[in-house]
Design a protein around this motif. Structure first.
Motif, short mmCIF file in Angstrom:
data_model
loop_
_atom_site.label_atom_id
_atom_site.label_comp_id
_atom_site.label_asym_id
_atom_site.label_seq_id
_atom_site.Cartn_x
_atom_site.Cartn_y
_atom_site.Cartn_z
N ALA A 1 0.85 -1.19 0.00
CA ALA A 1 0.00 0.00 0.00
C ALA A 1 0.89 1.24 0.00
CB ALA A 1 -0.90 -0.01 1.23
N ILE A 2 0.54 2.21 -0.83
CA ILE A 2 1.37 3.41 -0.96
C ILE A 2 1.53 4.13 0.38
CG2 ILE A 2 -0.49 4.99 -1.65
CD1 ILE A 2 3.09 4.86 -3.09
N GLU A 3 0.50 4.07 1.22
CA GLU A 3 0.60 4.69 2.54
C GLU A 3 1.72 4.07 3.36
OE1 GLU A 3 -2.25 3.29 1.39
OE2 GLU A 3 -3.47 5.05 0.93
N ASP A 4 1.89 2.74 3.23
CA ASP A 4 2.95 2.04 3.95
C ASP A 4 4.33 2.43 3.40
OD1 ASP A 4 1.03 0.75 5.49
OD2 ASP A 4 1.02 -1.03 4.21
N VAL A 5 4.41 2.60 2.10
CA VAL A 5 5.68 3.03 1.49
C VAL A 5 6.04 4.41 2.00
CG1 VAL A 5 6.83 3.64 -0.68
CG2 VAL A 5 5.37 1.61 -0.57
N TYR A 6 5.08 5.35 1.96
CA TYR A 6 5.35 6.71 2.44
C TYR A 6 5.71 6.72 3.91
CZ TYR A 6 3.41 8.48 -1.95
OH TYR A 6 3.18 8.76 -3.27
N TYR A 7 5.03 5.94 4.73
CA TYR A 7 5.33 5.87 6.15
C TYR A 7 6.76 5.38 6.36
CZ TYR A 7 5.22 4.68 11.07
OH TYR A 7 5.52 4.60 12.40
N ARG A 8 7.12 4.34 5.63
CA ARG A 8 8.48 3.80 5.75
C ARG A 8 9.52 4.84 5.35
NH1 ARG A 8 11.11 0.09 1.66
NH2 ARG A 8 13.18 -0.14 2.49
N LEU A 9 9.27 5.55 4.26
CA LEU A 9 10.20 6.58 3.82
C LEU A 9 10.34 7.68 4.88
CD1 LEU A 9 9.30 6.97 0.06
CD2 LEU A 9 11.36 5.94 1.02
N LEU A 10 9.21 8.13 5.41
CA LEU A 10 9.25 9.22 6.39
C LEU A 10 9.93 8.81 7.69
CD1 LEU A 10 5.74 10.78 5.87
CD2 LEU A 10 7.94 11.80 5.29
N THR A 11 9.79 7.56 8.10
CA THR A 11 10.35 7.12 9.37
C THR A 11 11.78 6.60 9.27
OG1 THR A 11 9.33 4.93 9.15
CG2 THR A 11 8.10 6.61 10.40
N THR A 12 12.23 6.24 8.05
CA THR A 12 13.57 5.67 7.94
C THR A 12 14.50 6.45 7.01
OG1 THR A 12 12.99 4.21 6.10
CG2 THR A 12 12.66 3.34 8.35
N ARG A 13 13.97 7.33 6.20
CA ARG A 13 14.80 7.98 5.18
C ARG A 13 14.74 9.51 5.27
NH1 ARG A 13 18.51 5.53 3.72
NH2 ARG A 13 18.51 6.20 1.59
N GLY A 14 14.54 10.03 6.46
CA GLY A 14 14.43 11.48 6.65
C GLY A 14 15.63 12.26 6.13
N THR A 15 16.83 11.73 6.35
CA THR A 15 18.04 12.42 5.88
C THR A 15 18.03 12.54 4.36
OG1 THR A 15 19.29 11.62 7.77
CG2 THR A 15 20.56 12.34 5.86
N GLU A 16 17.65 11.47 3.67
CA GLU A 16 17.62 11.49 2.21
C GLU A 16 16.52 12.42 1.70
OE1 GLU A 16 18.05 8.85 4.12
OE2 GLU A 16 20.13 8.45 3.54
N ILE A 17 15.36 12.41 2.35
CA ILE A 17 14.28 13.32 1.95
C ILE A 17 14.74 14.76 2.11
CG2 ILE A 17 11.95 14.13 2.52
CD1 ILE A 17 11.32 11.15 3.24
N THR A 18 15.44 15.04 3.21
CA THR A 18 15.97 16.39 3.45
C THR A 18 16.95 16.79 2.35
OG1 THR A 18 15.69 16.15 5.83
CG2 THR A 18 17.24 17.83 5.09
N LYS A 19 17.83 15.86 1.94
CA LYS A 19 18.79 16.15 0.87
C LYS A 19 18.06 16.47 -0.43
CE LYS A 19 22.49 13.16 2.55
NZ LYS A 19 23.23 11.91 2.29
N ALA A 20 17.03 15.70 -0.75
CA ALA A 20 16.29 15.92 -1.99
C ALA A 20 15.59 17.28 -1.96
CB ALA A 20 15.27 14.81 -2.21
N VAL A 21 14.93 17.59 -0.87
CA VAL A 21 14.21 18.87 -0.76
C VAL A 21 15.21 20.02 -0.78
CG1 VAL A 21 12.76 20.28 0.75
CG2 VAL A 21 12.21 17.87 0.39
N SER A 22 16.35 19.87 -0.13
CA SER A 22 17.38 20.91 -0.14
C SER A 22 17.90 21.17 -1.55
CB SER A 22 18.54 20.52 0.78
OG SER A 22 18.11 20.49 2.12
N ALA A 23 18.11 20.10 -2.32
CA ALA A 23 18.58 20.26 -3.70
C ALA A 23 17.53 20.98 -4.54
CB ALA A 23 18.91 18.90 -4.32
N ILE A 24 16.28 20.68 -4.32
CA ILE A 24 15.20 21.36 -5.05
C ILE A 24 15.16 22.83 -4.65
CG2 ILE A 24 12.70 21.52 -5.32
CD1 ILE A 24 12.67 18.41 -4.99
N ALA A 25 15.25 23.11 -3.36
CA ALA A 25 15.18 24.49 -2.88
C ALA A 25 16.38 25.31 -3.36
CB ALA A 25 15.11 24.51 -1.36
N ALA A 26 17.54 24.67 -3.48
CA ALA A 26 18.74 25.37 -3.92
C ALA A 26 18.75 25.62 -5.42
CB ALA A 26 20.00 24.57 -3.53
N GLY A 27 17.95 24.79 -6.15
CA GLY A 27 17.83 24.81 -7.59
C GLY A 27 18.29 26.04 -8.22
#
Length: 134
Positions: free
Chosen positions: A108-134
């Motif tokens: 379920a996509i909700e489970d995928v998103y939950y897993r990403l948010l709880t285990t991959r916060g550093t990577e999500i932050t890097k991706a958002v930072s790269a977008i913001a720095a664009g």
């Protein structure tokens, strides 16, 4: 998935009184398969797509015409090795693998998103930072 930022650049700060309507579907930005403009206050500034691989020369010209500055690639290294994807001229390629291993299948996509948010916060932050720095 790759995220794209056009050079006109920095994402506009949304108007607090009227935030962008994220419920509407993304709009086709080009003839490049699966490339869409993300609806936002800064129209035309942020795009999303799958990895643009196997493109025809006219598709590459079209992507170059968008003057993309940053490509944030969320794929794993084995996916990039299988299908490199096109990075427009002058764009910076930022690799931020999200899953670190096999991709979730039949989950379920909700489970995928939950897993990403709880285990991959550093990577999500890097991706958002790269977008913001664009």
């Amino acid at each position: 998935m790759c995220n794209w930022i056009s050079p006109s650049g920095k994402l506009d700060k949304p108007n607090e009184e009227s935030p962008p309507d994220m419920s509407r579907p993304t709009e086709a930005a080009t003839s490049v398969p699966n490339l869409r403009r993300v609806p936002s206050a800064g129209a035309g500034r942020l795009f999303r797509s799958a990895a643009p691989s196997g493109l025809e020369p006219e598709d590459m010209r079209e992507l170059n015409g968008l003057e993309v500055r940053t490509v944030v690639d969320l794929r794993e290294s084995f996916e990039i090795a299988e299908r490199r994807g096109y990075v427009p001229h002058g764009a910076v390629h930022v690799s931020v693998p999200l899953y670190l291993g096999p991709l979730p299948v039949a989950t379920a996509i909700e489970d995928v998103y939950y897993r990403l948010l709880t285990t991959r916060g550093t990577e999500i932050t890097k991706a958002v930072s790269a977008i913001a720095a664009g």
